[in-house]
Design a protein around this motif. Structure first.
Motif, mmCIF file in Angstrom:
data_model
loop_
_atom_site.group_PDB
_atom_site.id
_atom_site.type_symbol
_atom_site.label_atom_id
_atom_site.label_comp_id
_atom_site.label_asym_id
_atom_site.label_seq_id
_atom_site.Cartn_x
_atom_site.Cartn_y
_atom_site.Cartn_z
ATOM 1 N N ALA A 5 47.519 -45.895 32.146
ATOM 2 C CA ALA A 5 48.219 -45.253 33.265
ATOM 3 C C ALA A 5 49.591 -44.781 32.795
ATOM 4 O O ALA A 5 50.349 -45.563 32.212
ATOM 5 N N ILE A 6 49.891 -43.504 33.023
ATOM 6 C CA ILE A 6 51.208 -42.977 32.646
ATOM 7 C C ILE A 6 51.870 -42.374 33.887
ATOM 8 O O ILE A 6 51.352 -41.422 34.473
ATOM 9 N N ASP A 31 44.570 -35.446 34.957
ATOM 10 C CA ASP A 31 45.877 -34.970 35.419
ATOM 11 C C ASP A 31 45.859 -34.996 36.948
ATOM 12 O O ASP A 31 45.333 -34.093 37.596
ATOM 13 N N THR A 32 46.430 -36.059 37.536
ATOM 14 C CA THR A 32 46.346 -36.181 38.999
ATOM 15 C C THR A 32 47.283 -35.197 39.708
ATOM 16 O O THR A 32 47.026 -34.804 40.836
ATOM 17 N N GLY A 33 48.363 -34.795 39.020
ATOM 18 C CA GLY A 33 49.273 -33.817 39.615
ATOM 19 C C GLY A 33 48.539 -32.521 39.933
ATOM 20 O O GLY A 33 48.812 -31.851 40.940
ATOM 21 N N ALA A 34 47.557 -32.183 39.077
ATOM 22 C CA ALA A 34 46.794 -30.949 39.288
ATOM 23 C C ALA A 34 46.021 -30.997 40.603
ATOM 24 O O ALA A 34 45.815 -29.974 41.263
ATOM 25 N N ASP A 128 51.876 -42.584 40.835
ATOM 26 C CA ASP A 128 51.516 -43.879 41.442
ATOM 27 C C ASP A 128 50.307 -44.488 40.740
ATOM 28 O O ASP A 128 49.572 -45.267 41.330
ATOM 29 N N ILE A 129 50.097 -44.118 39.494
ATOM 30 C CA ILE A 129 48.869 -44.575 38.820
ATOM 31 C C ILE A 129 48.938 -46.075 38.519
ATOM 32 O O ILE A 129 48.029 -46.825 38.870
ATOM 33 N N GLY A 130 50.043 -46.504 37.917
ATOM 34 C CA GLY A 130 50.182 -47.925 37.585
ATOM 35 C C GLY A 130 50.405 -48.799 38.805
ATOM 36 O O GLY A 130 50.065 -49.982 38.810
ATOM 37 N N ALA A 192 55.851 -49.573 37.605
ATOM 38 C CA ALA A 192 55.117 -50.803 37.950
ATOM 39 C C ALA A 192 55.793 -51.949 37.203
ATOM 40 O O ALA A 192 56.327 -51.750 36.106
ATOM 41 N N ASP A 193 55.762 -53.149 37.796
ATOM 42 C CA ASP A 193 56.445 -54.283 37.160
ATOM 43 C C ASP A 193 55.971 -54.519 35.736
ATOM 44 O O ASP A 193 56.738 -54.903 34.872
ATOM 45 N N ASP A 194 54.664 -54.268 35.517
ATOM 46 C CA ASP A 194 54.114 -54.544 34.181
ATOM 47 C C ASP A 194 53.997 -53.284 33.319
ATOM 48 O O ASP A 194 53.287 -53.276 32.320
#
Ligand code: DC
Length: 217
Positions: A5-6, A31-34, A128-130, A192-194
């Protein structure tokens, strides 16, 4: 599953890095932005403005967005039409940031993203992937760079394409978009925390890709 996840702000180089890492690892790049951009294009075509959240909610039911892969490239389709060539304008960038505050739009696209990541190993980039889409991903990266570096990269990219633009206007747009993406109520952009924080302001593309691959193991 070894999903990667980036997340990070606009223009940090997420998609460039994600594509290299996906190729090296033999994963699919998503590419989720797409997807948010395709949704934005749909709203623009419907004549809906960013403030009309009721209309956005109702209209998103009629936007069938999907992803397919042709010659190793992600193709985003909007009601069956390949819209890859239409979603990279500044108008669509702004609208994508605005429609993505909508919970119904997000629920629809997150479900599609989670389905893709279940089917195969992915390198997925977004905001919001992570935190939301793949909270169990074993590798999470938060990729960022200074505002000036991000504006300069976008400026160089557009100039190379022959698009006339103003670097100060680009910087202003990026800052505005980040602010909206980071302060919205639902799934705001945050580390994300991790997740591993990577500031790539003074790193080359190769160095960043190497670092991500090293972190992914
Ligand atoms: O990554 P991008 O610049 O193509 O994304 C366009 C907009 O879509 C971005 O400003 C915010 C939204 N977005 C989002 O809310 N969640 C994601 N996972 C990806 C993008």
């Amino acid at each position: 599953m070894g999903n990667i996840a980036i997340d990070g702000p606009a223009g940090a180089g997420k998609s460039t890095i994600a594509k290299i890492v996906a190729k090296k690892k033999g994963y699919i790049y998503v590419d989720t932005g797409a997807m948010y951009r395709a949704m934005a294009l749909f709203m623009i075509r419907e004549g809906i403005s960013p403030e009309e959240s009721d209309k956005i909610e109702a209209a998103c039911e009629n936007a069938d967005i999907s992803i397919k892969y042709e010659n190793d490239e992600q193709v985003v389709t909007l009601n069956g039409e390949n819209v890859n060539g239409l979603i990279r304008t500044e108008e669509v960038s702004k609208m994508a940031s605005s429609v993505s505050v909508n919970g119904k739009v997000r629920a629809k696209l997150v479900a599609l993203q989670q389905k893709l990541a279940k089917e195969t190993d992915v390198v997925m980039d977004g905001r919001d992937i992570g935190t939301v889409v793949l909270p169990d991903a074993p590798c999470k990266i938060y990729l960022t760079a200074s505002d000036d570096v991000r504006a300069k990269r976008r400026f160089d990219e557009l100039t190379a394409k022959g698009v006339e633009c103003d670097i100060n206007a680009i910087k202003k747009d990026i800052i505005e978009r980040d602010h909206r993406d980071m302060t919205r109520e639902i799934s705001p952009l945050k580390k994300a925390d991790d997740a591993v924080f990577v500031d790539c302001s003074s790193m080359t593309i190769e160095e960043v890709a190497e670092k991500v691959i090293e972190i992914a193991g």
